[in-house]
Structures are given as structure tokens and as C-alpha cells.
Design a protein around this motif. Structure first.
Motif, short mmCIF file in Angstrom:
data_model
loop_
_atom_site.label_atom_id
_atom_site.label_comp_id
_atom_site.label_asym_id
_atom_site.label_seq_id
_atom_site.Cartn_x
_atom_site.Cartn_y
_atom_site.Cartn_z
N VAL A 48 4.42 -3.68 -8.26
CA VAL A 48 3.66 -4.92 -8.09
C VAL A 48 2.62 -4.78 -6.98
O VAL A 48 1.49 -5.26 -7.11
CB VAL A 48 4.61 -6.11 -7.82
CG1 VAL A 48 3.86 -7.35 -7.38
CG2 VAL A 48 5.42 -6.42 -9.08
N ILE A 49 2.98 -4.11 -5.90
CA ILE A 49 2.01 -3.89 -4.82
C ILE A 49 0.81 -3.10 -5.34
O ILE A 49 -0.34 -3.44 -5.06
CB ILE A 49 2.67 -3.18 -3.62
CG1 ILE A 49 3.59 -4.15 -2.89
CG2 ILE A 49 1.62 -2.62 -2.67
CD1 ILE A 49 4.43 -3.51 -1.80
N LEU A 52 -1.31 -5.34 -7.50
CA LEU A 52 -2.07 -6.31 -6.72
C LEU A 52 -3.24 -5.66 -5.98
O LEU A 52 -4.34 -6.21 -5.95
CB LEU A 52 -1.15 -7.01 -5.70
CG LEU A 52 -0.15 -8.00 -6.28
CD1 LEU A 52 0.82 -8.46 -5.19
CD2 LEU A 52 -0.84 -9.18 -6.91
N GLU A 55 -5.85 -4.49 -8.55
CA GLU A 55 -6.26 -5.58 -9.43
C GLU A 55 -6.28 -5.14 -10.88
O GLU A 55 -7.18 -5.48 -11.65
CB GLU A 55 -7.62 -6.13 -9.00
CG GLU A 55 -7.63 -6.71 -7.61
CD GLU A 55 -9.01 -7.14 -7.15
OE1 GLU A 55 -10.00 -6.86 -7.84
OE2 GLU A 55 -9.08 -7.76 -6.08
N LEU A 59 -4.26 -11.79 -10.74
CA LEU A 59 -3.22 -12.15 -9.78
C LEU A 59 -2.08 -12.95 -10.42
O LEU A 59 -0.91 -12.63 -10.25
CB LEU A 59 -3.82 -12.94 -8.61
CG LEU A 59 -2.85 -13.44 -7.56
CD1 LEU A 59 -2.20 -12.28 -6.83
CD2 LEU A 59 -3.55 -14.35 -6.58
N THR A 62 -0.01 -10.80 -12.73
CA THR A 62 0.82 -9.86 -11.99
C THR A 62 2.07 -10.55 -11.46
O THR A 62 3.17 -10.00 -11.53
CB THR A 62 0.03 -9.23 -10.82
OG1 THR A 62 -1.11 -8.56 -11.35
CG2 THR A 62 0.87 -8.26 -10.04
N CYS A 63 1.92 -11.76 -10.95
CA CYS A 63 3.08 -12.50 -10.42
C CYS A 63 4.06 -12.86 -11.52
O CYS A 63 5.27 -12.76 -11.34
CB CYS A 63 2.61 -13.75 -9.69
SG CYS A 63 1.70 -13.36 -8.18
#
Length: 92
Positions: A48-49, A52, A55, A59, A62-63
Motif C-alpha cells: 500500500v505504501i 500511495l 500513485e 488514493l 488504494t485505500c
């Protein structure tokens, strides 16, 4: 530099790196110091990092993918457990 579809090389590399991390987390055997849920949570966090920072996905997407991965990879027992990070009113 962008490809014709509007996706940059950075986004493609980020997406591929996130997938490699998720696959690679299964190569690390669980131990007493690093149980299965902890190993999977670490893999999801790193993926996830990367998503993020590069990109690779929007956003919000991704969450939402992070919550699904937390449940799918058995980091938590339930979907409400995966959503607990989003229930803190201080962040929003």
C-alpha cells in the motif's frame, strides 16, 4: 514520460513492485516472532505504501484495496476489523 493511455512508467513500476511484494510475502515462512497475520500485514502495508507513493491507483481506490487485502490475506478476522483504521474521527 507517459504512455499513450496516460499511465506513467512510475505508476506501472509501482504496481508491479506492489504485486511482487504481495507474492514475496508468501515466501517468508511464519515463525514465532513473525506469525502469519503479522507477515501478511507487513506485506500489505509495504504494498500500500508503494501504491500511495507511486500513485499507481487513485488514493481512494488504494485505500479500498487495502481494506480488501487486509481481509483477503487474513490479517484480520472480519471486515469491521479491517475498517477500524477508518473509524477514528481525529483523522477526518
Amino acid at each position: 514520460m507517459s504512455l499513450k493511455s496516460g499511465i506513467s512508467k512510475k505508476q506501472i513500476i509501482g504496481f508491479i513492485a506492489a504485486v511482487i511484494i504481495l507474492v514475496g510475502m508468501f515466501l517468508i515462512p511464519p515463525t514465532e516472532a513473525l506469525p502469519l497475520a503479522a507477515r501478511n500485514t507487513l506485506g500489505v502495508l509495504l504494498a500500500v505504501i508503494i501504491l500511495l507513493v507511486t500513485e499507481a491507483l487513485p488514493l481512494g481506490a488504494t485505500c479500498l484495496v487495502a481494506v480488501a487485502m487486509m481481509f483477503f490475506f487474513k490479517c484480520t478476522d472480519s471486515i469491521p476489523g479491517a475498517l477500524t483504521g477508518f473509524t477514528n474521527a481525529t483523522l477526518f
